[in-house]
Each structure stands twice: as structure tokens, then as C-alpha cells.
Design a protein around this motif. Structure first.
Motif, PDB file in Angstrom:
ATOM      1  N   ARG A  49       0.830  -1.207   0.000  1.00  0.00           N
ATOM      2  CA  ARG A  49       0.000   0.000   0.000  1.00  0.00           C
ATOM      3  C   ARG A  49       0.866   1.259   0.000  1.00  0.00           C
ATOM      4  NH1 ARG A  49      -2.906  -0.989   4.531  1.00  0.00           N
ATOM      5  NH2 ARG A  49      -4.368  -2.260   3.328  1.00  0.00           N
ATOM      6  N   ARG A  52       3.768   0.785  -3.435  1.00  0.00           N
ATOM      7  CA  ARG A  52       3.197   0.728  -4.782  1.00  0.00           C
ATOM      8  C   ARG A  52       4.160   0.036  -5.747  1.00  0.00           C
ATOM      9  NH1 ARG A  52      -1.838   1.573  -3.516  1.00  0.00           N
ATOM     10  NH2 ARG A  52      -2.321   1.992  -5.715  1.00  0.00           N
ATOM     11  N   ASP A  54       5.935  -2.413  -8.658  1.00  0.00           N
ATOM     12  CA  ASP A  54       5.629  -2.779 -10.035  1.00  0.00           C
ATOM     13  C   ASP A  54       5.507  -4.285 -10.188  1.00  0.00           C
ATOM     14  OD1 ASP A  54       5.829  -0.067 -11.152  1.00  0.00           O
ATOM     15  OD2 ASP A  54       7.935  -0.244 -10.578  1.00  0.00           O
ATOM     16  N   GLU A  77      -5.960  -3.921  -3.705  1.00  0.00           N
ATOM     17  CA  GLU A  77      -5.186  -2.687  -3.597  1.00  0.00           C
ATOM     18  C   GLU A  77      -4.545  -2.306  -4.932  1.00  0.00           C
ATOM     19  OE1 GLU A  77      -4.605  -0.724  -0.916  1.00  0.00           O
ATOM     20  OE2 GLU A  77      -5.669  -1.905   0.602  1.00  0.00           O
ATOM     21  N   LEU A  78      -3.967  -3.308  -5.606  1.00  0.00           N
ATOM     22  CA  LEU A  78      -3.210  -3.090  -6.847  1.00  0.00           C
ATOM     23  C   LEU A  78      -3.655  -4.135  -7.864  1.00  0.00           C
ATOM     24  CD1 LEU A  78       0.280  -2.733  -5.119  1.00  0.00           C
ATOM     25  CD2 LEU A  78      -1.016  -0.847  -6.133  1.00  0.00           C
ATOM     26  N   VAL A  81      -0.883  -5.346 -10.587  1.00  0.00           N
ATOM     27  CA  VAL A  81       0.515  -5.663 -10.262  1.00  0.00           C
ATOM     28  C   VAL A  81       0.786  -7.147 -10.511  1.00  0.00           C
ATOM     29  CG1 VAL A  81       0.095  -6.138  -7.813  1.00  0.00           C
ATOM     30  CG2 VAL A  81       2.354  -5.381  -8.564  1.00  0.00           C
TER      31      VAL A  81
END
Length: 234
Positions: A49, A52, A54, A77-78, A81
Motif C-alpha cells: 500500500r 506501490r 511494479d 489494492e493493486l 501488479v
């Protein structure tokens, strides 16, 4: 490989074995990437969080929750990814479970560092998070170095470098934002011990600065007592 904005790729490594996180983090930093690590699921979610990343390297078996549970939380959250699973299991059904649940790739312990790095490169490229330039082209901010043609440009303007200046710049650009000591630079660029004549590094750094930074926002920086680094201009 860099992000499209010229900043280093970010990878989160999650494993409860400290030796594995340290080894992987070291290998990824050698690629010039930024890394963070976590040793359990809650830490992984919290770090993701904030950081962030990759890409995420995720152990399937963690002390507080299963890797698939962590994956589900990360996806909220992502959502885009890429996730590379690490596991001690090698049964086909385990691979299928992990990939069906949303994992992007799978490496079985024990693994080679080269394989993990190669898999991550592929995942990051496919996700679009990494710069799609040729691997032979290094980019830091508005500075570009082509390892094949030996062409160097800043803001589109061609810069002529000697062979030694080129090797020094290449080493710096392969490790953006990372402080490199004089000893590291001597070992990599000159490949032998100068017998204490580390001032040759200072000399060639000054040569590079005249060509790279003259009349521009500086990219090459000194960290007194530690070494030198290159990063995009402010």
C-alpha cells in the motif's frame, strides 16, 4: 529496465525466510531496481500500500496467512501488479491453483536468482510498468546511453565520451539512485586495484560532470564519505 518516468522499477519481496529476502533483494538491487521486503502477509499488504510496487515476489506459505489470501488482498489494492509465486511444492495441481487464483508466474524453491530476475523482467514488461526500450538502452531522466552504438545524449543533445568515461557512466546508469563507493567503481570500471590511487575516480567523475551536467541541472552527485550516484535532475 526503468519505469517510463525514468525512475527505478519497484519490487516487493515477501518471504518469512530472512536469507531468501536478503538474497533476492540484493540481486534485484544489482539490477538497479528498488526493493522492499516483508516477512508475513499483513506486512506485505501494508508495504504494498505504501510502496506501490511494479511487481511482487510472494512466498506461498507465510506464518500468518496463505499466499493466496495475500494475493487476493493485494489484488484489491493493486489490481494490475504482476505476482511471482515462490513455493517449495512442485506438483502440477499446486501451480494450477496459484495461477488460477490470479498469480502471474511460479518458481519452485530452490531457485536460481537469474531465473527469478528473468521472470520478473518478463512480467514487468508485459504489465507495461517497465520502459519498453531495448535492453541495450539505459535511461535516467533525460540522459540516454546506448550500449550497442555507444551513443550518449542528454535532452536530445549528443555527448562524446572517451571509452573510460563511457564505462563509468554506464556503471552509474545501471545503478540509478544508488551510492557507489570508489572501491566499487575502481573494481567495475578499471578492473584492478590502483594501489590507493582512488583519486582517479574523482578525476573521471569531474570529466563526466563537465560533459553531462555542464550548464544543466546536475545528475551526478557526491555523497561525502560514501561515494557517487546518478539520478534524474530535480
Amino acid at each position: 529496465m526503468l519505469r517510463p518516468d525514468g525512475s527505478p522499477v519497484r519490487v516487493l519481496v515477501v518471504d518469512d525466510e530472512l536469507s531468501i529476502t536478503e538474497l533476492l533483494s540484493m540481486a534485484l538491487r544489482h539490477e538497479g531496481w528498488q526493493t522492499r521486503s516483508a516477512d508475513d502477509g499483513q506486512g506485505a499488504i501494508r508495504t504494498a500500500r505504501e510502496f506501490r510496487p511494479d511487481a511482487v515476489v510472494l512466498d506461498m506459505m507465510l506464518p500468518d496467512m496463505h499466499g493466496l489470501t495475500v494475493l487476493g488482498r493485494l489484488r484489491r489494492e493493486l489490481p494490475d501488479v504482476p505476482v511471482l509465486f515462490l513455493t517449495t511444492k512442485d506438483a502440477v495441481e499446486d501451480r494450477i491453483v496459484g495461477l488460477t487464483a490470479g498469480g502471474d508466474d511460479y518458481v519452485t524453491k530452490p531457485f536460481s536468482l537469474e531465473e527469478v530476475v528473468a521472470r520478473l523482467r518478463g512480467l514487468i514488461r508485459r504489465s507495461g510498468a517497465g520502459d519498453r526500450r531495448s535492453d541495450s538502452v539505459l535511461v535516467v531522466g533525460d540522459l540516454t546511453l546506448d550500449e550497442d552504438s555507444h551513443e550518449v545524449t542528454r535532452a536530445g543533445q549528443s555527448i562524446h565520451l572517451t571509452a573510460t568515461e563511457f564505462e563509468l557512466l554506464r556503471f552509474l546508469m545501471r545503478n540509478p539512485r544508488r551510492v557507489l563507493s570508489k572501491a566499487q567503481i575502481l573494481d567495475r570500471v578499471w578492473s584492478y586495484d590502483f594501489g590507493g590511487q582512488a583519486n582517479v575516480v574523482e578525476l573521471y567523475i569531474s570529466y563526466l560532470r563537465r560533459k553531462i551536467d555542464a550548464g544543466r541541472e546536475p545528475m551526478i552527485h557526491t555523497r561525502r564519505g560514501a561515494g557517487y550516484l546518478i539520478k534524474p535532475a530535480a
